[in-house]
Design a protein around this motif. Structure first.
Motif, PDB file in Angstrom:
ATOM      1  N   PRO A  72       0.811  -1.241   0.000  1.00  0.00           N
ATOM      2  CA  PRO A  72       0.000   0.000   0.000  1.00  0.00           C
ATOM      3  C   PRO A  72       0.836   1.279   0.000  1.00  0.00           C
ATOM      4  N   LEU A  73       2.160   1.187  -0.066  1.00  0.00           N
ATOM      5  CA  LEU A  73       3.015   2.371   0.063  1.00  0.00           C
ATOM      6  C   LEU A  73       2.656   3.475  -0.929  1.00  0.00           C
ATOM      7  N   LYS A  74       2.511   4.693  -0.390  1.00  0.00           N
ATOM      8  CA  LYS A  74       2.236   5.863  -1.225  1.00  0.00           C
ATOM      9  C   LYS A  74       3.402   6.838  -1.242  1.00  0.00           C
ATOM     10  N   ARG A  75       4.216   6.841  -0.151  1.00  0.00           N
ATOM     11  CA  ARG A  75       5.329   7.792  -0.099  1.00  0.00           C
ATOM     12  C   ARG A  75       6.554   7.165   0.562  1.00  0.00           C
ATOM     13  N   LEU A  76       7.697   7.474  -0.024  1.00  0.00           N
ATOM     14  CA  LEU A  76       8.981   7.011   0.500  1.00  0.00           C
ATOM     15  C   LEU A  76       9.779   8.229   0.949  1.00  0.00           C
ATOM     16  N   ILE A  77      10.260   8.196   2.172  1.00  0.00           N
ATOM     17  CA  ILE A  77      11.110   9.261   2.708  1.00  0.00           C
ATOM     18  C   ILE A  77      12.488   8.643   2.926  1.00  0.00           C
ATOM     19  N   VAL A  78      13.487   9.173   2.247  1.00  0.00           N
ATOM     20  CA  VAL A  78      14.802   8.519   2.179  1.00  0.00           C
ATOM     21  C   VAL A  78      15.864   9.388   2.852  1.00  0.00           C
ATOM     22  N   THR A  79      16.678   8.753   3.653  1.00  0.00           N
ATOM     23  CA  THR A  79      17.755   9.455   4.339  1.00  0.00           C
ATOM     24  C   THR A  79      19.067   8.725   4.102  1.00  0.00           C
ATOM     25  N   SER A  80      20.154   9.335   4.575  1.00  0.00           N
ATOM     26  CA  SER A  80      21.489   8.750   4.424  1.00  0.00           C
ATOM     27  C   SER A  80      22.191   8.777   5.765  1.00  0.00           C
ATOM     28  N   ILE A  81      23.070   7.813   5.986  1.00  0.00           N
ATOM     29  CA  ILE A  81      23.890   7.823   7.206  1.00  0.00           C
ATOM     30  C   ILE A  81      24.587   9.181   7.343  1.00  0.00           C
ATOM     31  N   GLY A  82      25.000   9.739   6.208  1.00  0.00           N
ATOM     32  CA  GLY A  82      25.751  10.997   6.221  1.00  0.00           C
ATOM     33  C   GLY A  82      24.957  12.202   6.685  1.00  0.00           C
ATOM     34  N   ASP A  83      23.620  12.121   6.663  1.00  0.00           N
ATOM     35  CA  ASP A  83      22.795  13.287   7.008  1.00  0.00           C
ATOM     36  C   ASP A  83      23.049  13.800   8.419  1.00  0.00           C
ATOM     37  N   TYR A  84      23.372  12.905   9.340  1.00  0.00           N
ATOM     38  CA  TYR A  84      23.563  13.323  10.732  1.00  0.00           C
ATOM     39  C   TYR A  84      24.952  12.948  11.249  1.00  0.00           C
ATOM     40  N   LEU A  85      25.941  13.146  10.395  1.00  0.00           N
ATOM     41  CA  LEU A  85      27.334  13.005  10.807  1.00  0.00           C
ATOM     42  C   LEU A  85      27.904  14.386  11.109  1.00  0.00           C
ATOM     43  N   PRO A  86      28.983  14.466  11.908  1.00  0.00           N
ATOM     44  CA  PRO A  86      29.650  15.758  12.103  1.00  0.00           C
ATOM     45  C   PRO A  86      30.096  16.329  10.751  1.00  0.00           C
ATOM     46  N   PHE A  87      30.332  17.646  10.687  1.00  0.00           N
ATOM     47  CA  PHE A  87      30.551  18.352   9.429  1.00  0.00           C
ATOM     48  C   PHE A  87      31.595  17.688   8.535  1.00  0.00           C
ATOM     49  N   MET A  88      32.803  17.423   9.064  1.00  0.00           N
ATOM     50  CA  MET A  88      33.868  16.863   8.228  1.00  0.00           C
ATOM     51  C   MET A  88      33.543  15.442   7.769  1.00  0.00           C
ATOM     52  N   LYS A  89      32.996  14.633   8.660  1.00  0.00           N
ATOM     53  CA  LYS A  89      32.622  13.266   8.295  1.00  0.00           C
ATOM     54  C   LYS A  89      31.517  13.282   7.231  1.00  0.00           C
ATOM     55  N   LYS A  90      30.622  14.257   7.336  1.00  0.00           N
ATOM     56  CA  LYS A  90      29.534  14.376   6.372  1.00  0.00           C
ATOM     57  C   LYS A  90      30.089  14.664   4.966  1.00  0.00           C
TER      58      LYS A  90
END
Length: 567
Positions: A143-161
């Motif tokens: 029944p999926l209507k919407r997919l919300i996609v994230t990355s491990i990198g989204d919440y890493l410290p600035f340099m690691k990101k």
């Protein structure tokens, strides 16, 4: 017949036998901790810190984004993520929006995903870019209507990101996400939305906070309906048992997966209720655990026996100081005494065994951490948790010392199974949850589990149901019959063994069977041992006798051990 509650006499003076439970939604814990400890670290993730104030605002933003996209009270929102900040933000954001969370194992194959998403009716899923292709491939079957996609990198410290895309490329990871329309970026969703306070009218006793999928007592994956009140109660019970933990001062090592109800309660909900720092670890790797212990000095480490076994047997153990760890509650599988003793010797903290099941949010028992524990026992029932040992033939309560089915009753016991009234009625009777586990109670009120739910296998803390593995094996064209049992494993507690009967004139090797299973099952469910036979033992009506296979296998192992001793 009703037996007194001898366990209460063995409670430490600090643990009351009955507790007060606020009539509030589960999100209350986050709002309270953010109000009282706004600048304290809520989440530590690979060097990134998120305070309680920030976590609350991020959760509000995500809730508003969901509401804007049409998510209404009672809608199911699936979260398919490893231990990352996005998991916590999505969880509480969905609850603030009034939705019901469906925690989904990132290891699930397409077949397993289709069942869970279809059964739950989830129309929204939050997942990782690395998992996007798997989710999108089965979308049309759900029944999926919407997919919300994230990355491990989204919440890493600035340099690691900044460096993360290069790390992904080096590891051969190149996730291709087709953003646009109903496939959206988690980060963009958060950024576009103001963190306005969200008010959702929640009835804690009736409204379902969580659909947690489990095989229950029959092996068919069912959604356990846990209300806000259920989850609030188990977190408060946890605090009453871990009474030495100080609000705003503790650091919890979040190694248990949050998509598993054990980690969800003892790491996330419990941690947020006491404004602890939750040290999130997305994958259990011993060197990474050592590093986190060295850096963050956790005080609480909930886990499974395999986790403790891996640490105490690692060659680098002596290079690390584990003495910050004050308390560990081990669940999901029996805790070997040598593991308990060795771990306590190293940390000078306490490691105790507990017991629970998804249908009870999940914890119902544990040994006292700073009191009298009994090795081999799963301990005492938690406050407000009543227990009985029932005769499976007569339905009568059995006296102390006699083995029967464990039944539990308490504020943490589920509302029932999602859309399965008959199966709910089979295990919930007048408020009592019949666990399917066989055990007994001693004179002091300590409980012992002597056999697991029917034929369920517990490997490395994961529940594996033989029927599901057998059905996958049956799909192989060369297989006529298959039976699956759990056999002892020094590291995982148990592992999966499959007994195979081939069709006449056909055969297949172990490598071929493993490849077949790997396409259809999560890795931890795949058989590690095979035995090829001409027949399987059966009842007169043709039902395979798994118990006989287990007895035969155990006898062979005992004979092999005797041969080694005498040689």
């Amino acid at each position: 017949m009703s037996i007194a509650k001898p366990w209460i006499a063995n409670y430490p003076p600090e643990t009351a036998p009955s507790l007060e439970y606020p009539r509030v939604p589960l999100t209350y814990f986050l709002e309270e901790s953010a109000a009282t400890y706004p600048d304290s670290t809520a989440i530590y993730f690979m060097g990134k810190r998120i305070t309680y104030r920030e976590l609350l605002l991020l959760s509000y933003s995500f809730a508003n984004a969901l509401i804007k996209r049409g998510v209404k009270k009672g809608d199911r929102v699936a979260i398919m993520l490893p231990n990352t900040p996005q998991t916590v933000i999505s969880y509480y954001g969905a609850l603030f929006a009034g939705a019901t969370v469906v925690m989904t194992n990132p290891l699930y194959t397409e077949r397993e995903l289709i069942h869970q998403l279809t059964d739950s009716g989830a129309e929204t899923i939050i997942t990782l870019d690395l998992l996007y292709s798997r989710v999108s491939s089965i979308r049309s079957s759900t029944p999926l209507k919407r997919l919300i996609v994230t990355s491990i990198g989204d919440y890493l410290p600035f340099m690691k990101k900044l460096l993360y895309p290069m790390v992904q490329k080096k590891q051969g990871q190149n996730p291709q996400v087709a953003y646009g329309g109903d496939v959206e970026s988690f980060q963009a969703l958060i950024d576009e939305q103001d963190p306005e306070v969200v008010y959702s009218s929640i009835n804690p006793e009736e409204d379902i906070a969580l659909l947690q999928y489990t095989g229950g007592t029959t092996g068919v994956a069912k959604g356990v309906m846990l209300t806000h009140a259920n989850l609030i109660a188990n977190a408060i019970q946890c605090q009453a048992v871990l009474y030495k933990l100080v609000k705003g001062k503790e650091r919890i090592l979040g190694v248990l997966p949050l998509f598993h109800v054990y980690g969800m309660t003892t790491v996330m909900n419990k941690g947020i209720s006491i404004a602890a720092e939750i040290i999130l670890v997305p994958k259990y790797e011993v060197k990474e655990i050592f590093s986190m212990i060295d850096k963050r000095k956790p005080t609480l480490f909930p886990g499974a026996p395999t986790m403790y076994i891996a640490l105490i047997n690692h060659p680098d153990l002596q290079k690390h100081d584990l003495s910050s760890i004050e308390a560990c509650v081990s669940g999901s599988a029996p805790l070997p005494i040598e593991v308990k003793n060795k771990f306590e010797e190293l940390t000078k903290g306490k490691l105790v065994e507990g017991y629970g099941l998804t249908e009870a949010s999940p914890v119902t028992h544990s040994n006292p951490i700073w009191g009298k524990g009994i090795t081999g026992s799963v301990g005492l029932p938690w406050p407000d948790t009543d227990c009985r040992i029932m005769d499976m033939a007569t339905g009568e309560e059995l006296p102390q010392g006699e083995i029967g089915e464990l039944a539990v009753c308490g504020p943490q016991v589920m509302k029932g199974y999602w859309n399965r009234p008959e199966e709910t009625a089979a295990v919930l009777k007048d408020g009592w949850l019949f666990t399917g586990d066989m055990g007994y109670m001693d004179e002091q009120g300590y409980f012992y589990i002597v056999d697991r739910k029917k034929d369920m296998i517990i490997a490395g803390g994961f529940n594996i149901y033989p029927r599901e593995v057998e059905e996958v094996l049956f799909e192989h064209p060369a297989i006529q019959e298959a039976a699956v049992i759990g056999v002892p494993d020094a590291y995982r507690g148990e592992t999966v063994k499959a007994f195979i009967v081939f069709k006449e004139g056909q055969t297949a090797g172990e490598e071929e069977l493993e490849a077949h299973c790997r396409q259809r099952l999560a890795a931890y469910k795949i058989p590690r041992q095979y035995e090829f036979r001409s027949t399987l033992p059966k009842t007169i009506v043709g039902k395979v006798l798994r118990r006989q296979l287990q007895d035969e296998d155990q006898k062979r192992r005992e004979e092999a051990t005797d041969d080694i001793k005498t040689s």
